[in-house]
Design a protein around this motif. Structure first.
Motif, PDB file in Angstrom:
ATOM      1  N   GLN A 275       0.841  -1.195   0.000  1.00  0.00           N
ATOM      2  CA  GLN A 275       0.000   0.000   0.000  1.00  0.00           C
ATOM      3  C   GLN A 275       0.875   1.244   0.000  1.00  0.00           C
ATOM      4  O   GLN A 275       1.830   1.359   0.759  1.00  0.00           O
ATOM      5  CB  GLN A 275      -0.905   0.015   1.231  1.00  0.00           C
ATOM      6  CG  GLN A 275      -2.000  -1.034   1.220  1.00  0.00           C
ATOM      7  CD  GLN A 275      -3.092  -0.740   0.211  1.00  0.00           C
ATOM      8  OE1 GLN A 275      -3.174   0.357  -0.330  1.00  0.00           O
ATOM      9  NE2 GLN A 275      -3.953  -1.709  -0.052  1.00  0.00           N
ATOM     10  N   SER A 557      -9.916  -4.143   7.329  1.00  0.00           N
ATOM     11  CA  SER A 557      -8.619  -4.027   6.671  1.00  0.00           C
ATOM     12  C   SER A 557      -7.807  -2.980   7.420  1.00  0.00           C
ATOM     13  O   SER A 557      -8.253  -1.843   7.588  1.00  0.00           O
ATOM     14  CB  SER A 557      -8.789  -3.615   5.202  1.00  0.00           C
ATOM     15  OG  SER A 557      -7.541  -3.438   4.581  1.00  0.00           O
ATOM     16  N   MET A 559      -3.754  -1.220   8.198  1.00  0.00           N
ATOM     17  CA  MET A 559      -2.383  -1.032   7.740  1.00  0.00           C
ATOM     18  C   MET A 559      -1.680  -0.102   8.718  1.00  0.00           C
ATOM     19  O   MET A 559      -2.276   0.848   9.230  1.00  0.00           O
ATOM     20  CB  MET A 559      -2.371  -0.424   6.337  1.00  0.00           C
ATOM     21  CG  MET A 559      -0.978  -0.273   5.711  1.00  0.00           C
ATOM     22  SD  MET A 559      -0.161   1.298   6.137  1.00  0.00           S
ATOM     23  CE  MET A 559      -1.141   2.450   5.185  1.00  0.00           C
ATOM     24  N   GLN A 578       0.257  -5.124   7.180  1.00  0.00           N
ATOM     25  CA  GLN A 578      -1.132  -5.026   6.747  1.00  0.00           C
ATOM     26  C   GLN A 578      -1.821  -6.378   6.827  1.00  0.00           C
ATOM     27  O   GLN A 578      -1.178  -7.429   6.740  1.00  0.00           O
ATOM     28  CB  GLN A 578      -1.230  -4.473   5.329  1.00  0.00           C
ATOM     29  CG  GLN A 578      -0.593  -5.328   4.256  1.00  0.00           C
ATOM     30  CD  GLN A 578      -0.665  -4.661   2.888  1.00  0.00           C
ATOM     31  OE1 GLN A 578      -0.408  -3.475   2.743  1.00  0.00           O
ATOM     32  NE2 GLN A 578      -1.022  -5.432   1.881  1.00  0.00           N
TER      33      GLN A 578
END
Length: 604
Positions: A275, A557, A559, A578
């Protein structure tokens, strides 16, 4: 880690028994004095495969103090079959002991909530850290160094050979082949995945014409004898007559020239995309993530980027790549290409007006087609991450189980390599029906047409199998499944979601360019959440549950980025952690009002 709760590690139990130990059953007592890293994985999960590769260097460097134990915890019914686990351990070159835990007994003992999860046990048998997802190799390296020093000083560290015993090799021409491609001269090119080669077979699909690649992991261009791949998969003819190769574990796109035998690199750096990395640019300068298949469609080479749940494109004239469909969120959401969600797209097949997609983790067949100036994604078969099985009939009721391949047929229908059902299925857009063409295949991962027949890659039988396309479907008793993970009981009203993240020793959160954390929450069905869904930067959040909805799945989700905490270093090394969780929940009085998900560290 900064926090080390003195939690005694539960014993390792699994009905399937042990692999890679020479027939010996291991206990934690046997491993006392060693640093043990439990890797909770399942072989369908591309993130788990990424972690296997992340652990290879650590495993080699600390082989006299560290024992990695894979705990295989299945999602799909097929993954609970012992032979399937045996095959996967060989297929992915797992060089450490593996506990086959088909009933998730050890998973439950360790309160694991996601694939992959890593648990670190110190030489005295206490759990000292837990990590979910990818990107933790550097943190583990630091922690292992600390534990080695601490327990060497205490006299509780025991060095020596580990319990790994390699299985006997089996001689076959192919070993877990992935995909096949008919070449213009009538031969077949096959990705011999576990042997890190391409193999050209004669028209009979059996006789070896030549091998391409040295047969060892690596990212090396050159002649057929010198070139190296790492678990190659998808193959596609380019307009110039060369072959594009999805070099999966190298996170690269390669080119093979059948005329000269030369292998070159088209796209990728050899590093995995994370990411925040660029999603377009010069092809050799942009990171990719586990490209699994390739197909020529709409004037571009399309790439099933399984590692980030997207489709990318490669433009050979401009020499560029770009993300073309998918958000990187894992799930089944249709719509404009840039807004769609995929889940490990692993097979592609192009027709004049559609790109068909085997979306493996949702057990779905999807397709992409032009819509005005852009592209739209639609689902033909499949309902989501947790429903799968073998059921024919109307497409909106039909079920698949982790398909890895799709093949366009001359009549406009699509053959589906229904991998975990060991079957070849068919979807007919004209009638909206799904049928079964053949059974008793072993993990079919792709298929191609040849002289009116269909040639199936039987990956777990290490061969190509030629079938006549039947005029009538095979009758199969319908079976439906849901993932066997137990639902988490939560109380109605408000739920506190805490993603636990502790930066590794010697690091801190990277806030130089703004918040270093990200949290995205959604649910299936969407009506499960009355509030708290959406994106944000705080790793804790209050979720409001809708009154009257009694069950569903929370999709989380997270991160976090951390960097070396050294003021004297102008360019500190930074790392991204992540993970995506899909947490089945059941709303019930007396359930929990807090849901902790450990990204890295310990939940105190």
């Amino acid at each position: 880690m900064a926090s080390r709760a003195r939690v005694r590690a539960p014993e390792l139990i699994g009905r399937g028994g042990w692999l890679n130990t020479g027939g010996t059953d291991l206990t934690l007592t046997d491993l006392r004095g060693r640093i043990v890293i439990l890797d909770f994985w399942t072989f369908c999960c591309v993130n788990c495969l990424h972690v296997l590769d992340e652990l290879r260097e650590l495993e080699e460097k600390h082989r006299d103090t560290v024992v990695i134990v894979g705990v295989h915890s299945p999602k799909f019914v097929h993954e609970a079959e012992h032979q399937a686990v045996v095959d996967a351990v060989e297929r992915y070159e797992v060089h450490h002991p593996v506990l086959d835990d088909p009933e998730l007994a050890t998973w439950k003992q360790y309160a694991v909530r996601a694939w992959p999860t890593l648990v670190v046990i110190d030489p005295e048998g206490y759990v000292v850290a837990q990590h979910a997802g990818e990107g933790h190799a550097h943190a583990l390296e630091t922690l292992v160094g600390q534990l080695e020093a601490e327990h060497a000083a205490k006299g509780t560290l025991r060095r020596g050979d580990g319990p790994y015993v390699p299985p006997e090799p089996v001689p076959t021409e192919l070993r877990f082949p992935g995909k096949a491609l008919p070449l213009p001269g009538g031969t077949f090119l096959v990705s011999d995945t576990t042997r890190h080669q391409l193999v050209e077979l004669a028209a009979d699909g059996e006789s070896v014409v030549r091998r391409i690649g040295a047969g060892e992991r690596g990212l090396t261009d050159g002649t057929s004898e010198r070139a190296r791949f790492s678990e190659p998969q998808g193959l596609a003819l380019l307009p110039d007559g060369t072959v594009a190769v999805a070099d999966t574990v190298n996170h690269a796109l390669r080119r093979f020239d059948p005329a000269t035998g030369e292998v070159t690199t088209l796209a990728g750096t050899g590093r995995q995309w994370w990411q925040g990395s660029p999603t377009e640019g010069p092809a050799r300068e942009v990171d990719l993530s586990s490209p699994w298949d390739v197909a020529w469609f709409a004037g571009r080479l399309w790439i099933a980027m399984a590692g980030v749940h997207q489709l990318w494109t490669y433009d050979p004239e401009a020499g560029t790549v770009r993300a073309a469909a998918g958000t990187t969120n894992e799930g089944l959401v249709d719509g404009p290409a840039e807004e769609a969600w995929f889940a490990q797209p692993s097979g592609l097949a192009a027709t004049e007006d559609r790109l068909w997609i085997a979306d493996s983790e949702t057990s779905a067949v999807r397709y992409l087609e032009r819509d005005g100036k852009g592209f739209t994604v639609r689902t033909a078969v499949g309902t989501g991450l947790f429903d799968f099985g073998h059921r024919d009939g109307a497409a909106d009721q039909a079920l698949l189980q982790h398909p890895l391949g799709v093949t366009a047929l001359p009549d406009g229908s699509v053959a589906i390599s229904d991998t975990y059902n060991h079957a070849l299925r068919r979807y007919d857009p004209a009638t909206g029906e799904v049928s079964t063409l053949a059974t008793d295949l072993r993990e079919p991962s792709g298929a191609v047409l040849a002289d009116g027949d269909i040639v199936v890659v039987e990956s777990a039988r290490h061969r190509l199998t030629r079938l006549r396309l039947p005029e009538e479907a095979v009758r199969v008793d319908a079976v439906a499944h849901r993932t066997q993970r137990a639902a988490t009981d939560i109380a109605p009203g408000t739920l506190r979601l805490d993603v636990v993240f502790q930066a590794p020793e010697g690091q801190k959160l990277d806030t130089r360019y703004g918040p270093s954390t990200r949290l995205l929450v959604s649910s299936t069905p969407p009506e499960l959440l009355a509030g708290g869904d959406g994106a944000g930067t705080d790793l804790s959040r209050e979720l409001v549950l809708t009154e009257g909805v009694t069950e569903g799945v929370l999709h989380v989700s997270a991160m976090a980025a951390s960097c070396d905490d050294d003021p004297s270093n102008e360019y500190p090394a930074c790392h991204v952690h992540q993970q995506d969780w899909g947490v089945p929940v059941r709303i019930t009085e007396g359930g929990a009002n807090r849901l902790p998900l450990v990204l890295a560290g310990m939940d105190d």
